[in-house]
Write an enzyme that holds these catalytic residues in place. Sequence first.
Site, PDB file in Angstrom:
ATOM      1  CE  LYS A  46      -5.026 116.586  74.971  1.00  0.00           C
ATOM      2  NZ  LYS A  46      -4.641 115.845  73.820  1.00  0.00           N
ATOM      3  CG  LEU A  52       4.520 125.978  80.028  1.00  0.00           C
ATOM      4  CD1 LEU A  52       4.286 127.149  80.883  1.00  0.00           C
ATOM      5  CD2 LEU A  52       6.177 125.842  79.893  1.00  0.00           C
ATOM      6  N   PRO A  53       4.623 121.206  80.612  1.00  0.00           N
ATOM      7  CG  PRO A  53       6.510 120.442  81.297  1.00  0.00           C
ATOM      8  CD  PRO A  53       6.068 121.818  81.099  1.00  0.00           C
ATOM      9  CB  THR A  77      -3.140 118.721  78.266  1.00  0.00           C
ATOM     10  OG1 THR A  77      -2.905 118.494  76.962  1.00  0.00           O
ATOM     11  CG2 THR A  77      -4.342 118.011  78.687  1.00  0.00           C
ATOM     12  CE  LYS A 123      -0.492 116.204  81.383  1.00  0.00           C
ATOM     13  NZ  LYS A 123      -0.244 117.491  80.879  1.00  0.00           N
TER      14      LYS A 123
END
Length: 313
Positions: free
Chosen positions: A185, A79-80, A108, A260
């Site tokens: 990450k 998902l975003p 992420t 983001k």
Amino acid sequence: TAPVIGFIGLGQMGLPMATNLYTKSRATSPSAPFLVYDVVPQAVTAFTSAHKTSSGGAVQSVDSIAALARQADVIVTMLPTSAHVKQVYMTDLLPNVRPGTLLIDSSTIDPAVSKLVANALIKDAKCEAVDAPVSGGFLGAQAGTLTFMVGGDRKAFERARPLLQHMGKNIVHCGEQVGTGQVAKICNNMILGSTMVAVSEAMNLGVKLGMDPKLLAGIVNSSSGRCWSSDTYNPVPGVMEGVPSARGYEGGFGITLMQKDMGLALAAAESVKAPVPMAAAADNVFKNAMTVDELKKKDMSVVYQWLAGTFTK
Ligand code: NAD
């Protein structure tokens, strides 16, 4: 018996990942149901229409996450943002999953949100959970060569590993705590964001001082300024082929997703009082570039054009 797999989020990354997971798990368990869901119906159709004829009906689209959760033994989410993951985990999955379900989130997101949602599912629904964000981009997702950075206890990690191997090449256990995959990450992507801005401003400076960009890039790439942003993903058109800068900055890794991730890194740094002045400066450059609507839809290396003054507000 083979696990029933559910996959939520069939976007840029999720669609090719689900395709590999389905195709490869089907080789050993041809009749196990494979359930897919996305809020965008066309995303679901893109998957089901590609696989229905060859699958003999094992692929099933479901009309809600609740329906998927009630049947699946393993659930993968792609998902975003943190907000999407929180909503799906707390509102849709928590009340509906069966005890023993393994949850793998590859989005992420904020490591603190990973931890929060996983702990809710582990404690309140007796599930197992790992965070497993990826690097390798769309091409890695398609080729099944992603790197998975996985956080969670060893038992959950070992249960997730064979499924992740269907979608990736390197499966790395980052720690016993859920959220440690996200830490790896966002640290990597924080370096990526900073180097992309650094390379862009240096290339722009060189060009403005009269240097040929291709020649300058060649010198940098055999000198101490060399990095991924300069030698693999150079932001200046005409320097390299096959990169977003060579095709009008289409495709690739969206500038909004890059920013983001910078935001996630800055917030995480603030939470432990780690100084990140370089990342903060780079984050501002991305944010400024994103004030131009045309740049907002492009690959993150378009930040070069913003610094070059090609686009103004
Ligand atoms: P995307 O926006 O293309 O896909 C996300 C999908 O989730 C969309 O299809 C959307 O409709 C769906 N979705 C949103 N809310 C939902 C909900 N409540 N229920 C079900 N489905 C829902 O994004 P992407 O590029 O696939 O990236 C996904 C994640 O992976 C992001 O966190 C991103 O930062 C990360 N990532 C992306 C790349 C890349 O190169 N694109 C590389 C590494 C990691």
